[in-house]
Scaffold this motif. Structure first.
Motif, short mmCIF file in Angstrom:
data_model
loop_
_atom_site.label_atom_id
_atom_site.label_comp_id
_atom_site.label_asym_id
_atom_site.label_seq_id
_atom_site.Cartn_x
_atom_site.Cartn_y
_atom_site.Cartn_z
N GLU A 225 -1.03 -15.83 14.16
CA GLU A 225 -1.29 -14.88 15.15
C GLU A 225 -0.44 -13.75 15.27
N GLY A 226 -0.60 -12.54 15.53
CA GLY A 226 0.45 -11.67 15.51
C GLY A 226 0.32 -10.40 14.60
N GLU A 227 1.33 -9.88 14.18
CA GLU A 227 1.48 -8.75 13.37
C GLU A 227 2.59 -8.83 12.33
N VAL A 228 2.63 -8.20 11.06
CA VAL A 228 3.82 -8.50 10.07
C VAL A 228 3.76 -7.10 9.34
N PHE A 229 4.91 -6.65 9.05
CA PHE A 229 5.15 -5.48 8.20
C PHE A 229 5.75 -5.91 6.70
N PHE A 230 5.18 -5.57 5.51
CA PHE A 230 6.05 -6.08 4.49
C PHE A 230 6.41 -4.51 3.87
N ASP A 231 7.65 -4.50 3.80
CA ASP A 231 8.72 -3.36 3.33
C ASP A 231 9.00 -3.53 2.02
N VAL A 232 8.58 -4.49 1.32
CA VAL A 232 9.16 -4.65 -0.20
C VAL A 232 8.07 -4.25 -1.05
N PRO A 233 8.00 -3.01 -1.76
CA PRO A 233 6.84 -2.82 -2.56
C PRO A 233 6.72 -3.70 -3.75
N MET A 234 5.34 -3.78 -4.11
CA MET A 234 4.98 -4.94 -5.18
C MET A 234 3.64 -4.27 -6.00
N THR A 235 3.91 -4.63 -7.08
CA THR A 235 2.65 -4.25 -8.12
C THR A 235 1.64 -5.24 -8.12
N VAL A 236 0.55 -4.95 -7.69
CA VAL A 236 -0.49 -5.98 -7.66
C VAL A 236 -1.85 -5.34 -8.31
N ASN A 237 -2.52 -6.29 -9.08
CA ASN A 237 -3.48 -5.49 -10.20
C ASN A 237 -2.93 -4.52 -10.73
N GLY A 238 -1.98 -4.16 -11.16
CA GLY A 238 -1.35 -3.05 -11.79
C GLY A 238 -1.10 -2.09 -11.00
N ARG A 239 -0.84 -1.96 -9.71
CA ARG A 239 -0.62 -0.77 -9.09
C ARG A 239 0.09 -1.05 -7.75
N ARG A 240 0.91 0.01 -7.54
CA ARG A 240 2.04 -0.26 -6.62
C ARG A 240 1.23 -0.18 -5.12
N LEU A 241 1.61 -1.31 -4.47
CA LEU A 241 1.29 -1.46 -2.97
C LEU A 241 2.69 -1.49 -2.22
N ARG A 242 2.34 -0.78 -1.10
CA ARG A 242 3.83 -0.25 -0.39
C ARG A 242 3.32 -0.20 1.04
N ASP A 243 4.43 -0.78 1.75
CA ASP A 243 4.28 -0.80 3.43
C ASP A 243 3.09 -1.22 4.13
N VAL A 244 2.84 -2.41 3.72
CA VAL A 244 1.52 -3.24 4.17
C VAL A 244 1.74 -3.85 5.46
#
Length: 363
Positions: A225-244
């Motif tokens: 329950e609740g909210e979460v912010f992911f501030d570490v960039p990651m390459t997922v499926n060959g593409r950069r995912l940031r600030d999730v």
């Protein structure tokens, strides 16, 4: 050959996989991991193991997936190989970390679903995944090649027995706990861990640990329950995912955003029903990792991080006979907790990146 490559191979075969004479070993070798594969093959030969080596190329995978016409079928031939293996070793380290970036999301989903049986069979072996430091990984990390080599070996060639003893403290806290709360800027998340068993991931199958490097303690959360912010960039499926950003209600993602490549996140969440739930809560404890490198194998183990995985839960965290979250994906997302708190049953066990037994912990 660099002597550290031989040390890496020895740690992988002896400490991590615990290979014994007569074991049937499948060795999956990425494009850039040739030297490590040679050293590992030598170690396996000295121990009298039986070796089958396979070629694992992201570029080959891309070519196959983009050209495939029709529905994917389960690979019975691959399943037979893995089902008859005692040990499965994956040596990562490709030539291009974004080689599969243009593979459509729906193709990825179909292929992952079709490969589920093979994946389950592989995880039933004594499997270990590691990585050979390559120039492509150094470039992805923004480091000189020699600098990256020193970093990677510093994370992998550890006194694992000593680190296992330290991580046992966190495992005990999680095993005895009922609820975890993570609090930092843009984050206030609670998760149930009632009845779950944490894994002291000390880079060895003897600890139910399957990554080298490792250095984390993880469990399978529930009722998120609740909210979460992911501030570490990651390459997922060959593409950069940031600030999730993810928001959970009744254990399921009900809202999400990403600062870059939000469609990648959308594809992951749309894989199946289980992809919208958490399968893992991991606490990084490897102080040999001191910077982010855009490689989850390292970044999620860093001592100032917590990672949460969307998708599949590991059986090692669950009571016998209980099924955890099931999904064709397991995608780790990382948040920096160097300014934040981790609580177990209202007790602060980590504050601003320091554990309660470490110097500098602010009680």
């Amino acid at each position: 050959m660099d002597e550290r490559i031989h040390e890496h191979a020895e740690v992988l075969v002896d400490w991590s996989a615990r290979v014994e004479r007569g074991d049937d070993v499948v060795l999956s070798v990425a494009e850039g991991a040739h030297d490590l594969a040679v050293a590992v093959a030598e170690e396996l030969g000295e121990r009298g193991a039986n070796l089958v080596a396979t070629y694992d190329s992201a570029e080959v995978t891309r070519a196959y997936l983009t050209a495939h016409d029709g529905e994917f079928e389960a690979g019975v031939h691959e399943l037979a190989l893995v089902e008859n293996a005692d040990v499965y070793l994956r040596l990562g380290g490709g030539r291009n970390t974004s080689a599969t970036a243009d593979v459509p999301g729906d193709v990825r989903q179909e292929y992952a679903s079709a490969s589920a049986e093979v994946r389950e069979a592989r995880m039933a072996t004594d499997w270990v995944s590691t990585v050979h430091p390559t120039r492509s990984l150094a470039q992805q990390a923004g480091m000189a090649y020699e600098e990256y080599q020193a970093f990677a070996y510093g994370a992998m060639l550890r006194d694992w027995e000593s680190l296992a003893g330290e991580m046992a403290r966190m495992k005990e806290l999680l095993d005895e706990g009922s609820e975890v709360r993570l609090v930092k800027e843009d984050t206030d998340l609670t998760m149930s861990i009632e009845g779950r068993t944490a894994v002291n991931s000390a880079a060895s199958v003897a600890y139910d640990s399957h990554n080298l490097p490792s250095g984390e303690v993880f469990t399978a959360p529930d009722d998120t329950e609740g909210e979460v912010f992911f501030d570490v960039p990651m390459t997922v499926n060959g593409r950069r995912l940031r600030d999730v950003y993810l928001r959970f209600e009744d254990g399921e993602v009900v809202d999400y955003e990403a600062g870059a490549n939000e469609d990648v996140l959308e594809t992951v969440l749309g894989t199946d029903e289980g992809a919208r739930r958490l399968g893992e809560l991991g606490i990084g404890m490897n102080r040999g990792i001191d910077r982010y490198t855009d490689n989850v194998l390292f970044d999620e183990k860093m001592g100032d991080t917590v990672h949460l995985a969307l998708g599949r839960a590991y059986d090692s965290n669950l009571p016998d006979g209980e099924a955890g979250n099931e999904s064709a994906v397991h995608v780790d997302l990382i948040t920096d907790v160097s300014e934040g708190e981790l609580e177990i049953d209202d007790e602060v066990v980590q504050r601003n990146g320091r554990f309660q037994w470490e110097d500098g912990f602010e009680g």
